[in-house]
Design an enzyme around this catalytic site. Sequence first.
Site, mmCIF file in Angstrom:
data_model
loop_
_atom_site.group_PDB
_atom_site.id
_atom_site.type_symbol
_atom_site.label_atom_id
_atom_site.label_comp_id
_atom_site.label_asym_id
_atom_site.label_seq_id
_atom_site.Cartn_x
_atom_site.Cartn_y
_atom_site.Cartn_z
ATOM 1 C CG HIS A 168 2.617 53.526 98.086
ATOM 2 N ND1 HIS A 168 3.926 53.741 98.472
ATOM 3 C CD2 HIS A 168 1.894 54.546 98.621
ATOM 4 C CE1 HIS A 168 3.980 54.831 99.223
ATOM 5 N NE2 HIS A 168 2.769 55.353 99.320
ATOM 6 C CB SER A 289 2.572 34.878 71.751
ATOM 7 O OG SER A 289 3.299 33.686 71.929
ATOM 8 C CE LYS A 295 0.974 37.083 76.579
ATOM 9 N NZ LYS A 295 2.396 36.697 76.660
ATOM 10 C CD GLU A 302 5.892 44.621 76.585
ATOM 11 O OE1 GLU A 302 6.882 43.910 76.378
ATOM 12 O OE2 GLU A 302 4.726 44.210 76.461
#
Length: 466
Positions: A168, A289, A295, A302
């Site tokens: 979980h 970024s 970043k 992804e």
Amino acid sequence: MRVPRHEGAVNRSNTMWKGRFTQDTSSLVQQFGESISYDWRLYAHDIAGSVAHARAQHSAGLLTGEEFTAIESGLRGIEADIVSGSFEFKTSLEDIHMNIEAELTKRIGSAGAKLHTARSRNDQVATDTRLYCRAEIDGLLDCITGLQKALLSRAEVHAGTVIPGYTHLQRGQPVTVGHHFLAYVEMLERDKSRLSDARKRLNISPLGSGALAGSTINLDRSAIADELGFDGITHNSMDAIADRDHIAELLFGIALCGVHLSRLSEDLILWCTAEFAFAALSDAHTTGSSLMPQKKNPDVCELTRGKTGRLVGNLLNLLIALKGLPLTYNRDLQEDKPPLFDSVDTLRLILAVNTELVAAMEIHEGNCRRAAADPMLLATDLADDLVQHGVPFRHAHELVGKAVAEAIRTGTPLDQLDLARIDPAFGSRAKEVFSLERALASRTNLGSPSMANVRAEIARWQAILG
Ligand code: ARG
């Protein structure tokens, strides 16, 4: 290889069926119905199938020795031109089968016009896609093994790096980074076994099934199958023409492998957050970024997750195309190839880039150790200890639950509580339970993450993967 040259769609009668037709095919229909812009990729398989078919025609006395030689060398010449990029594919000739055959006849004359005897594009395309799937499965198996080896070498380095294991997405019990990576090695092995299994089932030759009902001209189907490396021949011409199970099975195998790698990606995305900070991907496998200078984004992970959506979509695309089709061939079947090629290409790239990424990523052992030091991870071990001393598990669970509630209420770490005050059953040895080393070392059952087990599993995988 370069994407080949194409002549665009032009109003032109298709010479392959000119006898029956008095009007040219509309250029829009050609645009709509062509598959050469993608099925040109089948050329090597199509040519191998044609050479085997021509050899059987020769054995059956349908071609002279000279005609067979002209066909074979004509086809090899076409293959060389396709490879070099000088072959011009024609949209008016629809697909790879007609492009090659028409060019062969143009190059060698009447012998070329005999090649299609006792054959249809229907058994031809069924053969070509089986050969394509077989070759691509072999390539994918190697790529998967490459990723397994990358995971295995990281598992070896981090066999003893303890982290919390999660259910979980809540901290559960201690495991090691090595054990975590080996979980993916297991998944990938199942993926390989699924693909190998599909390979076994697809490796039979449909050639000789003709358009749907075989042929009145009988060629030696087994000899053709042998030459093409098939293990046998299909037993029902109608099934052989209509069947696309081999593509569906491959697309499923690819989709599930993608799903596994999407889950790995999700783990790594979490591990690379400032909140987890268990790992860092190399600069070569991350992006920055354009706005936020600090970043470092895990785009590869992804995109693996995102592209897996396409892999699942490709499987559904084919299944939906198949579900309403009456026997045998229907042109809908031409739509099997875009999802097939896309899934194969996409998974191959996913595997390659993730192999690099896994090999180059860093594990922050200090952060792993700090997260694993949370004594709550050993709450189950505390209950197990009570069980070893005669307390029934349900009762032990409740006692430890009380201790956990007390720890939360008072802000005291679980291992600092005066447990005997909560219940005398805890005795004085409870403190010993809160040793991570001991906790891991006692997980000795096969499959559990004791260091000794993980090392033994690493050795087992090294032997398997070579
Ligand atoms: N390009 C076709 C396909 O991929 C080849 C088979 C065509 N057969 C036919 N009867 N039109 O399905």
